[in-house]
Design a protein around this motif. Structure first.
Motif, mmCIF file in Angstrom:
data_model
loop_
_atom_site.group_PDB
_atom_site.id
_atom_site.type_symbol
_atom_site.label_atom_id
_atom_site.label_comp_id
_atom_site.label_asym_id
_atom_site.label_seq_id
_atom_site.Cartn_x
_atom_site.Cartn_y
_atom_site.Cartn_z
ATOM 1 N N GLY A 298 0.819 -1.200 0.000
ATOM 2 C CA GLY A 298 0.000 0.000 0.000
ATOM 3 C C GLY A 298 0.857 1.255 0.000
ATOM 4 O O GLY A 298 2.004 1.246 0.452
ATOM 5 N N PRO A 299 0.301 2.360 -0.503
ATOM 6 C CA PRO A 299 1.064 3.610 -0.562
ATOM 7 C C PRO A 299 1.290 4.208 0.826
ATOM 8 O O PRO A 299 0.465 4.051 1.728
ATOM 9 C CB PRO A 299 0.183 4.523 -1.424
ATOM 10 C CG PRO A 299 -1.197 3.972 -1.270
ATOM 11 C CD PRO A 299 -1.045 2.496 -1.087
ATOM 12 N N GLN A 300 2.444 4.865 0.969
ATOM 13 C CA GLN A 300 2.778 5.613 2.184
ATOM 14 C C GLN A 300 2.598 4.761 3.442
ATOM 15 O O GLN A 300 1.980 5.178 4.419
ATOM 16 C CB GLN A 300 1.932 6.885 2.258
ATOM 17 C CG GLN A 300 2.129 7.808 1.069
ATOM 18 C CD GLN A 300 1.337 9.093 1.156
ATOM 19 O OE1 GLN A 300 0.766 9.424 2.198
ATOM 20 N NE2 GLN A 300 1.295 9.839 0.067
ATOM 21 N N SER A 301 3.157 3.556 3.428
ATOM 22 C CA SER A 301 2.922 2.610 4.517
ATOM 23 C C SER A 301 4.125 2.407 5.439
ATOM 24 O O SER A 301 4.008 1.683 6.434
ATOM 25 C CB SER A 301 2.483 1.258 3.940
ATOM 26 O OG SER A 301 3.351 0.832 2.916
ATOM 27 N N PHE A 302 5.273 3.047 5.134
ATOM 28 C CA PHE A 302 6.464 2.885 5.969
ATOM 29 C C PHE A 302 7.083 4.237 6.303
ATOM 30 O O PHE A 302 6.993 5.193 5.531
ATOM 31 C CB PHE A 302 7.503 2.004 5.268
ATOM 32 C CG PHE A 302 7.085 0.567 5.156
ATOM 33 C CD1 PHE A 302 7.338 -0.331 6.179
ATOM 34 C CD2 PHE A 302 6.414 0.118 4.026
ATOM 35 C CE1 PHE A 302 6.932 -1.655 6.084
ATOM 36 C CE2 PHE A 302 6.003 -1.201 3.916
ATOM 37 C CZ PHE A 302 6.262 -2.087 4.952
ATOM 38 N N ASP A 303 7.734 4.275 7.470
ATOM 39 C CA ASP A 303 8.427 5.486 7.917
ATOM 40 C C ASP A 303 9.883 5.508 7.469
ATOM 41 O O ASP A 303 10.487 6.574 7.353
ATOM 42 C CB ASP A 303 8.393 5.572 9.448
ATOM 43 C CG ASP A 303 6.981 5.519 9.990
ATOM 44 O OD1 ASP A 303 6.248 6.509 9.809
ATOM 45 O OD2 ASP A 303 6.600 4.482 10.574
ATOM 46 N N VAL A 304 10.447 4.335 7.260
ATOM 47 C CA VAL A 304 11.829 4.195 6.805
ATOM 48 C C VAL A 304 11.864 3.149 5.704
ATOM 49 O O VAL A 304 11.293 2.062 5.854
ATOM 50 C CB VAL A 304 12.773 3.759 7.949
ATOM 51 C CG1 VAL A 304 14.199 3.560 7.425
ATOM 52 C CG2 VAL A 304 12.758 4.771 9.086
ATOM 53 N N VAL A 305 12.518 3.480 4.594
ATOM 54 C CA VAL A 305 12.752 2.515 3.525
ATOM 55 C C VAL A 305 14.254 2.470 3.270
ATOM 56 O O VAL A 305 14.891 3.509 3.076
ATOM 57 C CB VAL A 305 11.990 2.875 2.237
ATOM 58 C CG1 VAL A 305 12.376 1.930 1.100
ATOM 59 C CG2 VAL A 305 10.484 2.825 2.475
ATOM 60 N N LEU A 306 14.783 1.264 3.278
ATOM 61 C CA LEU A 306 16.221 1.047 3.171
ATOM 62 C C LEU A 306 16.499 0.024 2.082
ATOM 63 O O LEU A 306 15.827 -1.002 2.004
ATOM 64 C CB LEU A 306 16.742 0.521 4.518
ATOM 65 C CG LEU A 306 18.119 -0.131 4.572
ATOM 66 C CD1 LEU A 306 19.207 0.916 4.398
ATOM 67 C CD2 LEU A 306 18.286 -0.874 5.899
#
Length: 226
Positions: free
Chosen positions: A73-81
Motif C-alpha cells: 500500500g502507498p505511504q505505509s512505511f516510515d523508513v525505507v532502506l
C-alpha cells in the motif's frame, strides 16, 4: 546485502529517533555479506520487514521490488532502506518509484548502490551504475538529500526525506549500462538474454581460470566500451 562501508553509512544515516516505534522496510534484504538489520532492530521499530525476490537469511516476505506499493500500500512505511540492490534491477525507474511510493511524507529513504568503475557482479544480473548527479536528479522531489561517494569501492550513498512534491519524470534519464558499457535509457531483451547465457557459462568455467586472469577478464568487462 551490504559491504562494510555501506553498513557504516547506514549506521550514520539512521539513528534511534528515525527508527524507534516506526515501520521499517528493507528492500533486497537477503543477507549475503552483511546486514544492518540487527543494528536497526536494536532501536525497537514497531515493525521491521525484509523483502527480496527469493527466500533466505534476512527475508521475511518474498516480493519483487517493482510491486512494493501493490503489496504493502502507498505511504505505509516510515523508513525505507535498500543496500546494494538497485544496480541489479532492470527496470530501475519502476523500482525507485515503488521505493518512493511506500514511504510516508517525512519518512527517511536510505540507499547504497554502485557507480561506474565497480566491477561486474551479476546475481544473476548487473545492469546499472549510478553517479552522484544521477541520484540528485532522481530524488529532486525529496528534501534534505545527501548524496556521497563510496570512494574506495566506486559506489554512491543516499539519504533523503520524502516531501509532498510530485516525482520528476524519470523516463529521459540515462544511466551507465554494464551491458552496453555506456549511458543509455534501457537495454533490450536480447541483450539481457545474452548476458544471462554468458554469466551461466562464466560460472561453469571460472573455477578453471587462474585468479589473475579471472580478475583481468572481469576488469575488461567493467570498462567503458571503445
Amino acid at each position: 546485502m551490504c559491504n562494510q562501508a555501506g553498513i557504516t553509512f547506514v549506521r550514520d544515516a539512521l539513528t534511534e529517533p528515525d527508527v524507534k516505534g516506526k515501520r521499517v522496510l528493507e528492500v533486497g534484504a537477503y543477507d549475503v555479506n552483511g546486514s544492518t538489520r540487527p543494528y536497526l532492530k536494536s532501536f525497537a521499530p514497531s515493525e521491521y520487514i525484509g523483502v527480496d525476490i527469493e527466500d533466505g537469511p534476512g527475508v521475511d516476505i518474498v516480493c519483487n521490488a517493482e510491486t512494493l506499493v501493490e503489496r504493502f500500500g502507498p505511504q505505509s512505511f516510515d523508513v525505507v532502506l535498500t543496500t546494494e540492490m538497485l544496480e541489479h534491477v532492470r527496470d530501475w525507474r519502476r523500482v525507485i518509484s515503488n521505493l518512493k511510493g511506500v514511504l510516508r511524507p517525512g519518512g527517511v529513504l536510505v540507499i547504497t548502490t554502485r557507480s561506474k568503475g565497480f566491477p561486474i557482479h551479476a546475481y544473476p544480473y548487473d545492469f546499472w551504475r549510478y553517479e552522484l548527479d544521477d541520484m540528485r536528479t532522481i530524488f529532486a522531489d525529496f528534501d534534505d538529500v545527501t548524496v556521497s561517494p563510496d570512494a574506495p569501492e566506486a559506489g554512491v550513498f543516499v539519504r533523503a526525506i520524502k516531501s509532498t512534491r510530485t516525482e520528476p519524470d524519470l523516463a529521459p534519464i540515462e544511466l551507465y549500462s554494464m551491458i552496453r558499457r555506456r549511458r543509455t535509457l534501457d537495454v533490450s531483451n536480447a541483450e539481457v538474454k545474452a548476458l544471462k547465457a554468458a554469466w551461466i557459462a562464466w560460472n561453469k568455467v571460472k573455477g578453471l581460470i587462474p585468479t589473475t586472469m579471472k580478475q583481468s577478464l572481469l576488469d575488461r568487462l567493467s570498462r567503458p566500451a571503445g
